[in-house]
Write an enzyme that holds these catalytic residues in place. Structure first.
Site, PDB file in Angstrom:
ATOM      1  N   ARG A  58       4.426  49.950  51.580  1.00  0.00           N
ATOM      2  CA  ARG A  58       5.329  49.544  52.770  1.00  0.00           C
ATOM      3  C   ARG A  58       6.009  48.237  52.423  1.00  0.00           C
ATOM      4  NH1 ARG A  58       4.117  52.414  57.427  1.00  0.00           N
ATOM      5  NH2 ARG A  58       2.185  53.793  57.364  1.00  0.00           N
TER       6      ARG A  58
ATOM      7  N   THR B 248       5.704  59.280  58.353  1.00  0.00           N
ATOM      8  CA  THR B 248       5.074  59.308  56.733  1.00  0.00           C
ATOM      9  C   THR B 248       4.622  60.739  56.661  1.00  0.00           C
ATOM     10  OG1 THR B 248       4.296  57.214  57.481  1.00  0.00           O
ATOM     11  CG2 THR B 248       3.057  58.419  55.811  1.00  0.00           C
TER      12      THR B 248
ATOM     13  N   LYS C 262       1.414  55.406  49.269  1.00  0.00           N
ATOM     14  CA  LYS C 262       2.689  54.869  49.763  1.00  0.00           C
ATOM     15  C   LYS C 262       2.503  53.292  49.937  1.00  0.00           C
ATOM     16  CE  LYS C 262       0.698  55.329  54.300  1.00  0.00           C
ATOM     17  NZ  LYS C 262       0.733  55.986  55.815  1.00  0.00           N
TER      18      LYS C 262
END
Length: 339
Positions: A206, A238, A204
């Site tokens: 951000r 998330t 992931k």
């Protein structure tokens, strides 16, 4: 050399059901009644916390059961004041049993002029006379080094492995364990080894704190039953997005195993409205009525492993032995119907 003292439990208000369950399990293990020490933990009108212990604890081996979950500051102060009361009452040893260690996410300075609050909390606990800490799945393993006293960090992965082998019996060859981020790979790999499953990672990125801009799956999850493994679930944003990404990449089902169910804000609503078939939490943090009422959230008890860990500390025997299936399985045999 046999112990001349009895293990005595005392609990704050953070998670009384768990404390009572631990006492019940200790009674079963020992064949001798173990109850919670009679005490009152109250607040004055201005919010000050007051503790009074009604039983003699002189020379006793005391265990305070108090996760520092929401409200973190109140529960932390209860823990510190209970420890001070016990030390002033001549307890032989005080062990803090923190199924969930609050402030663990503040374990380093992420930018200039910020605190390392986990270290501050450790200093305060040691300053009150606490001589040992027993916890589960610390957010960062290096927090153990913040203390100048022994810290026993239990792991939920052996308990999760027992649950997985029970609930996915006959389908274990379809299992894929997934880490929701690169930082959680070690935790996910540990569980994957226990259930002999492959490992995938959700990477992931951000744009700013609290918002996930992009997620990429590293590894093939097509036609797999994906089990996302994490140490805590806070707002579940998330987690739910990772589940969607896994389904988009061909996963047949997505389940999640999380140790600490912080479940703040819209977490329960997000989980119930997500593609997650199930979210498995432990009761290190007392589940709210909303969590208990959610159709796709299930609770796995940690009282059996904490009860045995407390007895091992009291007896001076190994706590790390509880990481082995051969030791842990008999403790959970009544829950999972093992032979």
């Amino acid at each position: 050399m046999p112990n001349l003292t009895e293990p005595k439990l005392i609990a704050g208000n953070a998670n009384l059901p768990l404390a009572k369950s631990i006492a019940k399990r200790m009674t079963m293990h020992r064949g001798t009644h173990t109850g919670l020490v009679d005490a009152r933990v109250e607040r004055f009108n201005d919010g000050e916390i007051f503790v009074e212990v009604f039983e003699n604890v002189r020379g006793e081996d005391m265990f305070i059961i108090q996760p520092t979950s929401n409200p973190a500051n109140d529960n932390l102060m209860e823990l510190l004041i209970m420890a001070d009361a016990l030390r002033r009452s001549s307890a032989a040893r005080v062990t803090a049993v923190l199924p969930y260690f609050g402030y663990a996410r503040q374990d380093r300075r992420t930018k200039a002029r910020t605190p390392i609050s986990a270290k501050l909390v450790a200093n305060m606990m040691v300053g009150t006379g606490i001589e040992r800490v027993l916890t589960m799945d610390l957010h960062a393993a290096q927090i153990q080094g913040f203390f100048d006293i022994p810290v026993d960090n239990l792991y939920a992965s052996p308990v999760f492995a027992l649950d997985i082998r029970t609930h996915f019996k006959g389908r274990l060859d379809e299992i894929m364990v997934v880490s929701p981020d690169v930082g959680g790979v070690a935790r996910a790999r540990e569980l994957a080894k226990r259930v002999n499953a492959p490992l995938a990672i959700v990477d992931k990125r951000r744009e700013k704190p609290g918002e996930v801009a992009e997620m990429t799956v590293i590894g093939s999850v097509k036609d797999k039953i994906c089990l996302i493994v994490d140490d805590m679930c806070d707002t579940a944003g998330t987690l739910c997005k990772a589940a969607e990404v896994l389904i988009d990449n061909g996963a047949s089902e997505v389940h999640a195993y999380t140790t600490h169910g912080v479940m703040s804000g819209p977490a329960v609503e997000r989980v119930t409205g997500s593609v997650l078939k199930s979210l498995v939490l432990t009761d290190t943090i007392q589940p709210t009525p909303a969590v208990l009422g959610a159709p796709n959230i299930r609770i796995v008890p940690v009282a059996p492993v904490f009860a045995q860990a407390i007895l091992n500390i009291w007896n001076g025997t190994s706590v790390s032995s509880l990481f082995d299936d051969a030791t842990l399985s008999p403790i959970y045999e009544s829950l999972y119907g093992m032979d």
